[in-house]
Design an enzyme around this catalytic site. Structure first.
Site, mmCIF file in Angstrom:
data_model
loop_
_atom_site.group_PDB
_atom_site.id
_atom_site.type_symbol
_atom_site.label_atom_id
_atom_site.label_comp_id
_atom_site.label_asym_id
_atom_site.label_seq_id
_atom_site.Cartn_x
_atom_site.Cartn_y
_atom_site.Cartn_z
ATOM 1 N N LYS A 1 0.819 -1.211 0.000
ATOM 2 C CA LYS A 1 0.000 0.000 0.000
ATOM 3 C C LYS A 1 0.860 1.272 0.000
ATOM 4 O O LYS A 1 0.363 2.346 -0.303
ATOM 5 C CB LYS A 1 -0.968 0.002 1.171
ATOM 6 C CG LYS A 1 -2.101 -0.998 0.977
ATOM 7 C CD LYS A 1 -3.216 -0.818 1.990
ATOM 8 C CE LYS A 1 -4.355 -1.775 1.714
ATOM 9 N NZ LYS A 1 -3.987 -3.186 1.995
HETATM 10 C C1 LIG Z 1 -4.620 -4.277 1.288
HETATM 11 C C2 LIG Z 1 -3.897 -5.573 1.231
HETATM 12 C C3 LIG Z 1 -4.254 -6.597 0.328
HETATM 13 C C4 LIG Z 1 -5.444 -6.487 -0.596
HETATM 14 O O1 LIG Z 1 -5.264 -5.555 -1.610
HETATM 15 P P1 LIG Z 1 -6.524 -5.034 -2.464
HETATM 16 O O2 LIG Z 1 -5.985 -4.021 -3.380
HETATM 17 O O3 LIG Z 1 -7.487 -4.465 -1.461
HETATM 18 O O4 LIG Z 1 -7.097 -6.222 -3.157
HETATM 19 C C5 LIG Z 1 -3.485 -7.746 0.293
HETATM 20 N N1 LIG Z 1 -2.449 -7.920 1.130
HETATM 21 C C6 LIG Z 1 -2.079 -6.979 2.022
HETATM 22 C C7 LIG Z 1 -0.925 -7.236 2.911
HETATM 23 C C8 LIG Z 1 -2.776 -5.764 2.104
HETATM 24 O O5 LIG Z 1 -2.407 -4.834 3.009
#
Ligand SMILES: *Cc1c(COP(=O)(O)O)cnc(C)c1O
Length: 433
Positions: free
Chosen positions: A107
């Site tokens: 993220k």
């Molecule tokens: C947010 C997140 C996801 C999921 O990602 P999306 O874009 O919401 O599908 C997967 N793994 C981790 C570690 C995350 O923080």
């Protein structure tokens, strides 16, 4: 580039409009009106040029003419200041580590880029922008770190007191500067309610300039194309098709992958790898979409029962099931399978993966089992195993090494402000802020 709503009942807007608004006025999600393909010669250049230059070229068509070139260059180079590492476990299985940013999860790509873009868009404003975020754990830290030190923007994070882990809490309550963490005496739902109420409070919005930073913002999706290009640069040139397995919750990551494919990157298929919150794999199998409340799992960042980017996936395939199926194949894994896979990967390759990445590996394994023709698999590793040390220890019997960054953060003092879950208290805080 102009942006339209997935509901198609809102005026076209600029990147600035789409990023500052988040959601279109008709309730839809913003999409670029077109996605242009790069030529084979340009793609070939992507392998040779410096990575910052390539990211700049990838995002430029989406940001012109709103963002001047020199500003875009600065946004890209400041946001993406950490590496993307490709680890090949075997000739046919590669892991793309997206967790080398400040909060050790993918993220960081979206949050750091969007924060700097918003910082540019509010430069002409006289009032500071207040970004509100309710978090149940990981989003708060990526957003807080993303906006840390960005002039003209303050971030207020609301989180439920005593309901998140110490490591998660310390990642966004120890920063200071333009980041304020409110420790709400209540649940995550209370935090979300307070944020929603603030956005619909006309009186407050006259006095304060508010925005949100949740995962439906197009400003978070665009930079997620960058690491698909990083994979393309690092993968060995192969004559077999590439399958990309994406651990998914709200499906922002997978949507960005399809954007990357549309600009020309060679991907045969994406695997929507979920835990038992598998509404999308179910849709792909049956054609029926049944959102439901999320169930708690070890891969908790993917505990989503109604993925908020699903309308974008449909939009990209003109809402035709057979087109979605052509692009994406789905698989949901149980917690038991996830633990076992973490152990198997550790024993077979000496590699420690976090539970989300393990779900991704399971997605690839399941795909290969059903499609036994030659292919190579790329699994996106979305979080550092140290962020989920408890689950890792349970799976492999030893704790993953703690990165210096996380260890230092755990030592710092928490700076959060306690607040009740009553809206009036929150409003008073925002009005005086
Ligand atoms: C947010 C997140 C996801 C999921 O990602 P999306 O874009 O919401 O599908 C997967 N793994 C981790 C570690 C995350 O923080």
């Amino acid at each position: 580039m102009r942006y339209r709503s997935t509901v198609r009942n809102a005026p076209l807007t600029s990147l600035r409009g789409a990023v500052l608004r988040g959601l279109a006025p008709d309730g839809g999600l913003y999409m670029p009106v077109e996605i242009a393909r790069h030529s084979p010669e340009e793609l070939e250049e992507f392998r040779r040029l410096p990575f910052t230059e390539v990211c700049f070229r990838v995002v430029k068509p989406f940001a012109t003419p709103d963002v001047p070139e020199e500003v875009l260059w600065q946004v890209v180079s400041e946001a993406i200041n950490f590496p993307v590492k490709l680890v090949s476990l075997s000739p046919g299985l590669h892991i793309l580590e997206l967790f080398h940013g400040p909060t050790l999860a993918f993220k960081d790509f979206g949050a750091r880029f969007m924060a700097r873009l918003m910082g540019y868009f509010v430069r002409s404003e006289t009032r500071p922008l207040t970004v509100l975020v309710a978090t149940s754990g990981d989003t708060g830290s990526a957003v807080a770190h993303g906006f840390l030190g960005v002039p003209g923007i303050r971030v207020v994070i609301l989180y439920p007191s005593k309901r998140i882990s110490e490591a998660q809490e310390k990642q966004f309550t120890t920063l200071g500067e333009n980041i304020t963490a409110l420790e709400v005496a209540g649940t995550f739902d209370d935090c979300q309610r307070l944020v929603k109420q603030a956005f619909s409070d006309a009186d407050l919005n006259k006095r304060a300039f508010l925005s949100s930073a949740n995962s439906i913002n197009i400003g978070r999706l665009l930079p997620q194309m960058f690491y698909h290009v990083a994979a393309y640069r690092q993968l060995p040139v192969a004559s077999v098709p590439l399958i990309v397995s994406v651990p998914s919750g709200n499906f922002g990551n997978l949507t960005a992958g399809i954007f990357a494919k549309r600009i020309g990157l060679p991907v045969e298929k994406f695997v929507a790898a979920t835990n038992i919150n598998d509404v999308v794999p179910e849709y792909l199998r049956t054609g029926e979409y049944h959102p439901r409340p999320a169930t708690a799992t070890y891969s908790n960042a993917m505990d989503v029962g109604n993925p908020n980017n699903f309308p974008r996936l449909l939009d990209l395939s003109r809402s035709r099931l057979e087109y979605v199926q052509k692009e994406i194949w789905g698989h949901g894994a149980t917690d038991e399978e996830t633990l076992r896979e973490m152990r198997v990967v550790y024993e077979r390759y000496g590699y420690i993966c976090d539970p989300h990445t393990a779900v991704g590996v399971l997605g690839w394994e399941a795909y290969k089992h059903e499609h036994p023709k030659p292919a190579q698999g790329l699994v996106l590793a979305t979080a550092h195993p140290a962020k989920f040390a408890d689950v890792v220890t349970k799976a492999i019997g030893t704790a993953p090494p703690l990165p210096d960054r996380l260890a230092a953060c755990l030592k710092r003092a928490k700076l959060s402000l306690p607040i009740s879950s009553a809206y009036d208290d929150f409003k008073q805080f925002l009005s005086g802020h």
